[in-house]
Scaffold this active site. Structure first.
Site, PDB file in Angstrom:
ATOM      1  N   GLU A 174     -11.365 -38.073  -3.601  1.00 23.80           N
ATOM      2  CA  GLU A 174     -11.679 -38.353  -5.295  1.00 23.80           C
ATOM      3  C   GLU A 174     -10.732 -39.746  -5.457  1.00 23.80           C
ATOM      4  OE1 GLU A 174     -13.538 -36.999  -7.375  1.00 23.80           O
ATOM      5  OE2 GLU A 174     -13.006 -38.597  -8.215  1.00 23.80           O
ATOM      6  N   ASN A 188      -5.986 -47.002  -2.217  1.00 26.26           N
ATOM      7  CA  ASN A 188      -4.685 -47.119  -3.008  1.00 26.26           C
ATOM      8  C   ASN A 188      -3.775 -47.907  -2.415  1.00 26.26           C
ATOM      9  OD1 ASN A 188      -5.534 -45.150  -5.025  1.00 26.26           O
ATOM     10  ND2 ASN A 188      -4.398 -43.632  -4.237  1.00 26.26           N
ATOM     11  N   CYS A 196      -0.024 -40.631  -7.684  1.00 29.18           N
ATOM     12  CA  CYS A 196      -1.173 -41.070  -6.804  1.00 29.18           C
ATOM     13  C   CYS A 196      -0.325 -42.291  -6.029  1.00 29.18           C
ATOM     14  CB  CYS A 196      -2.363 -41.091  -7.298  1.00 29.18           C
ATOM     15  SG  CYS A 196      -3.281 -39.621  -7.543  1.00 29.18           S
ATOM     16  N   ARG A 234       4.426 -38.198 -14.064  1.00 30.95           N
ATOM     17  CA  ARG A 234       4.766 -38.158 -12.907  1.00 30.95           C
ATOM     18  C   ARG A 234       5.156 -39.649 -12.420  1.00 30.95           C
ATOM     19  NH1 ARG A 234       0.162 -34.698 -10.346  1.00 30.95           N
ATOM     20  NH2 ARG A 234      -0.870 -35.960 -11.683  1.00 30.95           N
TER      21      ARG A 234
HETATM   22  P1  NAD Z   1      -1.954 -31.566 -10.200  1.00 29.23           P
HETATM   23  O1  NAD Z   1      -0.444 -31.044 -10.014  1.00 29.23           O
HETATM   24  O2  NAD Z   1      -2.041 -31.941 -11.669  1.00 29.23           O
HETATM   25  O3  NAD Z   1      -2.732 -30.212  -9.843  1.00 29.23           O
HETATM   26  C1  NAD Z   1      -2.584 -29.461  -8.811  1.00 29.23           C
HETATM   27  C2  NAD Z   1      -2.993 -27.949  -9.414  1.00 29.23           C
HETATM   28  O4  NAD Z   1      -3.155 -27.332  -7.918  1.00 29.23           O
HETATM   29  C3  NAD Z   1      -2.016 -27.346 -10.003  1.00 29.23           C
HETATM   30  O5  NAD Z   1      -2.609 -26.864 -11.251  1.00 29.23           O
HETATM   31  C4  NAD Z   1      -1.278 -26.325  -9.211  1.00 29.23           C
HETATM   32  O6  NAD Z   1      -0.745 -25.112  -9.927  1.00 29.23           O
HETATM   33  C5  NAD Z   1      -2.503 -25.957  -8.173  1.00 29.23           C
HETATM   34  N1  NAD Z   1      -1.951 -25.334  -7.200  1.00 29.23           N
HETATM   35  C6  NAD Z   1      -0.965 -25.535  -6.256  1.00 29.23           C
HETATM   36  N2  NAD Z   1      -0.933 -24.808  -5.194  1.00 29.23           N
HETATM   37  C7  NAD Z   1      -2.032 -23.949  -5.372  1.00 29.23           C
HETATM   38  C8  NAD Z   1      -2.781 -23.094  -4.466  1.00 29.23           C
HETATM   39  N3  NAD Z   1      -2.105 -22.584  -3.595  1.00 29.23           N
HETATM   40  N4  NAD Z   1      -3.574 -22.204  -5.004  1.00 29.23           N
HETATM   41  C9  NAD Z   1      -4.260 -22.643  -6.071  1.00 29.23           C
HETATM   42  N5  NAD Z   1      -3.788 -23.694  -7.026  1.00 29.23           N
HETATM   43  C10 NAD Z   1      -2.726 -24.358  -6.609  1.00 29.23           C
HETATM   44  O7  NAD Z   1      -2.369 -32.580  -9.350  1.00 29.23           O
HETATM   45  P2  NAD Z   1      -3.602 -33.460  -9.337  1.00 29.23           P
HETATM   46  O8  NAD Z   1      -2.934 -34.941  -9.868  1.00 29.23           O
HETATM   47  O9  NAD Z   1      -4.753 -32.861  -9.928  1.00 29.23           O
HETATM   48  O10 NAD Z   1      -3.808 -34.154  -7.945  1.00 29.23           O
HETATM   49  C11 NAD Z   1      -4.442 -33.136  -6.851  1.00 29.23           C
HETATM   50  C12 NAD Z   1      -4.759 -33.982  -5.746  1.00 29.23           C
HETATM   51  O11 NAD Z   1      -5.973 -34.769  -6.228  1.00 29.23           O
HETATM   52  C13 NAD Z   1      -3.494 -34.581  -4.897  1.00 29.23           C
HETATM   53  O12 NAD Z   1      -3.890 -34.714  -3.664  1.00 29.23           O
HETATM   54  C14 NAD Z   1      -3.711 -36.170  -5.782  1.00 29.23           C
HETATM   55  O13 NAD Z   1      -3.232 -36.993  -4.707  1.00 29.23           O
HETATM   56  C15 NAD Z   1      -5.404 -36.040  -5.827  1.00 29.23           C
HETATM   57  N6  NAD Z   1      -6.003 -37.136  -6.660  1.00 29.23           N
HETATM   58  C16 NAD Z   1      -5.456 -36.995  -8.138  1.00 29.23           C
HETATM   59  C17 NAD Z   1      -5.880 -38.074  -8.875  1.00 29.23           C
HETATM   60  C18 NAD Z   1      -5.463 -38.032 -10.209  1.00 29.23           C
HETATM   61  O14 NAD Z   1      -5.687 -38.869 -11.144  1.00 29.23           O
HETATM   62  N7  NAD Z   1      -4.561 -37.010 -10.652  1.00 29.23           N
HETATM   63  C19 NAD Z   1      -7.041 -39.003  -8.299  1.00 29.23           C
HETATM   64  C20 NAD Z   1      -7.495 -38.900  -7.079  1.00 29.23           C
HETATM   65  C21 NAD Z   1      -6.894 -37.936  -6.369  1.00 29.23           C
END
Ligand code: NAD
Length: 472
Positions: A152, A212, A264, A334
């Site tokens: 993503e 990134n 990220c 974060r």
């Molecule tokens: P986040 O911490 O906001 O969300 C992660 C969610 O996963 C949380 O709600 C958590 O409770 C849940 N979770 C954890 N363990 C779980 C499980 N076993 N079962 C179900 N749910 C579970 O993180 P994010 O920012 O959304 O990032 C998620 C991924 O996406 C990461 O790998 C990040 O690098 C990637 N990413 C994030 C962005 C961004 O802008 N935030 C952009 C691109 C990629």
């Protein structure tokens, strides 16, 4: 199609809502029962422009539902998107895959029908292949369950737009069937002409880390130029404008300042370098260590210049901090550079009053010892120094003459190079910025050269590889 989105944080909540918006039936899954309860009622627990409207609409229509049950998800989904967090490991600058592994270990034994697991979390190269083998061991449906990766690229603050109209879609697949399923999921985007790159899983995984790494490099490059500009008495914003006109370089991501943070970029470049090391090619990306170090140095430089502006120490001084989030239009703190600076000056004795339009609750959870106010004027009242640390549009609209009434010291450090310096200076403010010369107090004299030297610490190495909340 019937999709599940497992992990409903900054990525997953947006993905789930946008997939429902384009017509799929979506079940969002999370281990956080409070989050699921809020989302189930159509309430979005994060600040992301446009998301509330879409969640409200799709929950009301019944196309978007939420659960904490993996069994329900396993029965429901044709496609399971994995969007859980992959933070930095607590003991190393590498990717912590425990949440991804927990999802696969929990979901796979419940899969009794044909489906596709699609990872969206950012993971090291080789993860899809490893998880595919694990799924084969665990899933009762056996070879009817496939794994693919679809990294993503959304940006917080623009996440809805980026999901509905991405600049490209990248999928790493092991079969034509998986490719076909993902083409169906994203059919509206494909018919809009969004480029679709279908490749092997390792390439897809690497695209995200490489993207990134490139973005982080661009930011640290211009910040390194800012340091040189400071020493030479030159102006990095003019330098960046001049570089940016070169179409091979471009102006975006070339704004000098406090540097990158968030959930990220910092952890992703470290994980990318760590995985390259495991693959025996660490030397190929050893420059990422330097990118990281330049980035950390901007936080220290900001603290040094602020200390300098207060005459050599923070003790006994009230400092207003504008901005807590790692970027504007998000409530995400974060590894926020702003919060790292606020924490550091508080530790040195400053009486910090912090304002942020959306990030106060999250910031308070990380640094409860600071004072938080919901009004810019109150934050700045009586401050010996104002620090502009996150580039919210609201701060660009501040009237410096009006603010001067409550802030007689009239000193501001624009660590984002976003304010109109001449406007602030003409209202009587002493404004300093990273990489820009400070005009002489007495007209006709030479501009100040060598902010870095005057700020004292120069290129001294600092603590590396730790997120802001652990350094703060
Ligand atoms: P986040 O911490 O906001 O969300 C992660 C969610 O996963 C949380 O709600 C958590 O409770 C849940 N979770 C954890 N363990 C779980 C499980 N076993 N079962 C179900 N749910 C579970 O993180 P994010 O920012 O959304 O990032 C998620 C991924 O996406 C990461 O790998 C990040 O690098 C990637 N990413 C994030 C962005 C961004 O802008 N935030 C952009 C691109 C990629």
């Amino acid at each position: 199609m019937r999709l599940t989105v497992i992990g409903t944080g900054y990525l997953g909540a947006v993905h789930a809502a946008c997939m429902a918006e384009i017509g799929h039936e979506v079940l969002g899954v999370d281990v956080d029962a409070e989050k699921i309860a809020a989302l189930g009622e159509g309430r979005v627990p994060i600040y992301e422009p446009g998301l509330q409207e879409i969640v409200g609409r799709t929950v009301t229509s019944g196309r978007l539902r939420f659960t904490t049950s993996l069994s329900e998800a396993a029965e429901f989904g044709d496609v399971h998107f994995v969007c859980v967090n992959t933070p930095q490991r607590p003991d190393a600058p590498a990717c912590d895959l425990r949440a991804v592994d927990a999802v696969v270990d929990g979901l796979a034994p419940r899969l009794r029908r044909r489906c596709l697991i699609v990872g969206k979390s950012t993971v090291p190269a080789g993860t899809t292949a490893r998880l595919a083998a694990r799924v084969q061991e665990l899933a009762p449906a056996g070879a009817d369950v496939e794994v693919a990766w679809n990294p993503e690229f959304l940006r917080e603050g623009y996440a809805v737009r980026d999901t509905l109209r991405p600049e490209r879609l990248v999928v790493g697949v092991m079969s034509q069937r998986a490719d076909q399923i993902l083409r169906e999921v994203y059919a509206p985007m494909l018919s809009d002409g969004v480029p679709y790159i279908s490749t092997d899983p390792a390439t897809a995984e690497l695209v995200k880390g490489a993207a990134n790494s490139f973005l982080a490099t661009k930011i640290s490059f211009i910040n390194a130029m800012a340091e040189v500009c400071d020493a030479a008495g030159a102006d990095v914003t003019t330098l960046a404008d001049a570089l940016g006109y070169d179409s091979r370089i471009g102006r975006r991501f070339l704004s000098a300042g406090l540097g990158f943070g968030g959930g990220c970029l910092p952890k992703d470049i470290r994980a990318f370098a760590a995985r390259a090391g495991e693959l025996g090619v660490g030397c190929a990306v050893s420059f990422l260590d330097e990118i990281d170090e330049i980035n950390s140095r901007q936080r220290r430089r900001t603290v040094d210049i602020a200390r300098d502006m207060l005459g050599g120490g923070f003790a006994g001084h009230r400092v207003a901090v504008l901005g807590a989030t790692f970027k504007p239009d998000s409530d995400d703190v974060r590894d926020s550079p702003a919060l790292a600076v606020a924490g550091a000056i508080h530790r040195e004795g400053a009486d910090v009053r912090l304002h942020d339009p959306e990030g106060i609750d999250n910031a308070r959870a990380v640094l409860p010892q600071l004072e938080y106010v919901h009004d810019v004027e109150k934050a700045c009242a009586g401050a010996g120094l104002v620090l502009h640390l996150t580039d919210w549009a609201e701060y660009r609209r501040i009237d410096p003459a009006a603010l001067a009434v409550v802030t007689p010291a009239r000193k501001i450090l624009d660590a984002r190079n976003a304010l109109d310096a001449s406007l602030w200076r003409s209202a009587g403010w002493t404004l300093r910025a990273l990489g820009r010369p400070t005009p002489p107090a007495v007209p006709g004299q030479q501009a100040t050269v060598g902010q870095r030297a005057s700020a004292g610490r120069g290129c001294a190495p600092g603590q590396r590889h730790l997120p802001a909340d652990r350094t703060a």
